[in-house]
Design a protein around this motif. Structure first.
Motif, short mmCIF file in Angstrom:
data_model
loop_
_atom_site.label_atom_id
_atom_site.label_comp_id
_atom_site.label_asym_id
_atom_site.label_seq_id
_atom_site.Cartn_x
_atom_site.Cartn_y
_atom_site.Cartn_z
N GLY A 218 0.47 -1.10 0.20
CA GLY A 218 -0.06 0.24 0.35
C GLY A 218 0.56 1.41 -0.02
N SER A 219 2.21 1.18 -0.47
CA SER A 219 2.41 2.25 -0.61
C SER A 219 2.46 3.05 -1.30
N VAL A 220 2.84 4.31 -1.01
CA VAL A 220 2.58 5.71 -2.29
C VAL A 220 3.30 6.53 -1.74
N THR A 221 2.69 7.92 -3.01
CA THR A 221 3.98 9.15 -2.87
C THR A 221 2.45 9.99 -2.71
N PHE A 222 2.86 11.40 -2.34
CA PHE A 222 2.51 12.44 -3.10
C PHE A 222 2.67 13.49 -3.58
N GLN A 223 2.58 13.93 -4.36
CA GLN A 223 2.80 15.33 -5.48
C GLN A 223 2.61 16.46 -5.73
N MET A 224 3.08 17.22 -5.54
CA MET A 224 2.51 18.82 -5.27
C MET A 224 3.06 19.74 -6.51
N PRO A 225 2.00 20.02 -7.05
CA PRO A 225 2.50 21.08 -8.32
C PRO A 225 3.46 22.45 -8.10
N GLU A 226 4.27 22.49 -9.18
CA GLU A 226 4.81 23.56 -9.36
C GLU A 226 4.08 24.89 -8.93
N LEU B 198 10.00 4.55 -1.41
CA LEU B 198 10.12 3.78 -2.70
C LEU B 198 11.57 4.74 -3.16
N LEU B 199 11.98 6.42 -2.91
CA LEU B 199 13.23 6.71 -3.53
C LEU B 199 13.98 7.33 -2.52
N PHE B 200 15.16 7.37 -2.37
CA PHE B 200 15.76 8.08 -1.31
C PHE B 200 17.10 8.42 -2.60
N ALA B 201 17.88 9.45 -1.38
CA ALA B 201 19.45 9.75 -2.07
C ALA B 201 20.21 8.66 -2.07
N GLY B 202 20.04 8.30 -3.23
CA GLY B 202 20.96 7.43 -3.87
C GLY B 202 21.15 6.03 -3.83
N SER B 203 19.08 5.30 -3.01
CA SER B 203 18.76 3.94 -2.59
C SER B 203 17.53 3.91 -3.01
N ILE B 204 16.74 2.83 -2.09
CA ILE B 204 15.13 3.05 -2.75
C ILE B 204 15.40 2.42 -1.30
N GLY B 205 14.05 1.87 -1.17
CA GLY B 205 13.32 0.91 -0.07
C GLY B 205 13.91 -0.43 0.04
N ARG B 206 13.90 -0.79 1.14
CA ARG B 206 14.09 -2.40 1.34
C ARG B 206 12.93 -2.86 1.04
N THR B 207 12.77 -4.10 -0.02
CA THR B 207 11.90 -4.62 0.07
C THR B 207 11.48 -6.58 0.39
N ASP B 208 12.31 -6.45 1.46
CA ASP B 208 12.69 -8.09 2.54
C ASP B 208 11.55 -8.21 3.26
N LEU B 209 10.15 -6.99 3.65
CA LEU B 209 9.92 -7.83 4.28
C LEU B 209 8.63 -7.94 4.02
N VAL C 253 11.99 18.81 -6.20
CA VAL C 253 12.68 18.45 -5.03
C VAL C 253 11.94 16.80 -4.46
N VAL C 254 12.96 16.14 -4.07
CA VAL C 254 12.52 15.02 -3.64
C VAL C 254 12.23 14.49 -1.95
N LEU C 255 11.72 14.75 -1.08
CA LEU C 255 11.34 14.59 0.11
C LEU C 255 11.55 13.13 0.58
N SER C 256 12.37 12.47 0.86
CA SER C 256 11.74 10.41 1.11
C SER C 256 11.39 10.81 2.72
N GLY C 257 11.74 9.48 3.18
CA GLY C 257 10.64 9.07 4.30
C GLY C 257 12.03 9.22 5.02
N HIS C 258 14.01 8.79 4.62
CA HIS C 258 14.48 8.86 5.96
C HIS C 258 15.53 9.56 4.29
N GLY C 259 16.54 10.13 5.49
CA GLY C 259 17.72 10.66 4.07
C GLY C 259 17.91 11.51 4.34
N PRO C 260 18.49 12.86 3.95
CA PRO C 260 18.66 14.38 3.02
C PRO C 260 17.41 14.28 1.89
#
Length: 238
Positions: free
Chosen positions: A141-149, A162-173, A197-204
């Motif tokens: 049930g993962s979702v993303t939210f986008q705000m328009p320019e 889903l997406l991090f700086a340099g990586s992605i989320g784990r898929t082993d759970l 601009v990407v604001l992710s669940g973890h990291g910068p």
């Protein structure tokens, strides 16, 4: 536009408060473990009035403070139906116990008002427009939210895990699927403008352009099949 973000709790999960400006209504994204105090401080500092909590997915590190935050402000929580069960049964979502001492600190369950998210929905909350994209792979049930320019403000993409700086989320759970997260990256992320601009669940913070150029997983998806090169393991948060 005001975006106040802070990492919270044992997993350093990014919680965001988003409002048109200080002194106005706001939306709270992913109030995770030990996030309630940070939310309260940000609300007071920026004189905000929360109107909703929206969740990128149901893992406990993103939803642990949903009940107290929603209760304190009498607001609903929005979550995709495939992840809704995780609010009441977080250990089932992980396939293992997350530890009794930690569980003792959590208020497990649903807030009084839960609303369900759907792919392509356009949420109009607090004077904001959030476009929902269903992006399974990390969870079903993962979702993303986008705000328009807006004027001179670039589009903002809340990517969850889903997406991090340099990586992605784990898929082993439980509910994770590597092929599915790659499909979500191609369908949801690749069409976005480089300036987003990407604001992710973890990291910068990062940008779509930076990730398109440097993220090995996104480059693999863009190439179609991948080149077989060795890649770092997906980020192993929760």
């Amino acid at each position: 536009m005001l975006i106040a973000g802070f990492p919270a709790g044992a997993w350093g999960t990014n919680c965001y408060l988003v409002a048109p400006a200080a002194g106005e209504e706001c939306v709270i994204i992913d109030p995770g473990h030990q996030a309630a105090q940070g939310v309260a401080e940000a609300v007071a500092k920026h004189r905000l009035k929360p109107v909703a909590v929206v969740l990128t997915h149901g893992h406990i590190d993103h939803v642990a403070s949903v009940v107290p935050v929603c209760g304190a402000h009498d607001v609903p929580a929005w979550i995709h139906p495939s992840d809704r069960f995780m609010m009441s049964d977080p250990e089932k979502a992980l396939g293992r116990s997350i530890g009794m001492p930690l569980m003792g600190e959590l208020t497990v369950g649903e807030p009084d008002d839960v609303k369900e998210l759907a792919d392509g929905a356009e949420l109009k909350l607090a004077g904001l427009e959030l476009t929902v994209a269903h992006a399974p792979g990390h969870t079903k049930g993962s979702v993303t939210f986008q705000m328009p320019e807006q004027a001179d403000i670039p589009s903002v993409f809340f990517s969850g895990d889903l997406l991090f700086a340099g990586s992605i989320g784990r898929t082993d759970l439980p509910g994770g699927d590597h092929a599915e997260i790659l499909e979500s990256l191609g369908r949801v992320v690749l069409p976005l403008d480089d300036s987003t601009v990407v604001l992710s669940g973890h990291g910068p913070q990062t940008s779509i352009g930076r990730e398109r150029a440097t993220n090995p997983y996104l480059r693999e998806v863009a190439a179609g099949l991948g080149d077989g090169a060795e890649r770092p393991a997906p980020r192993r948060g929760m």
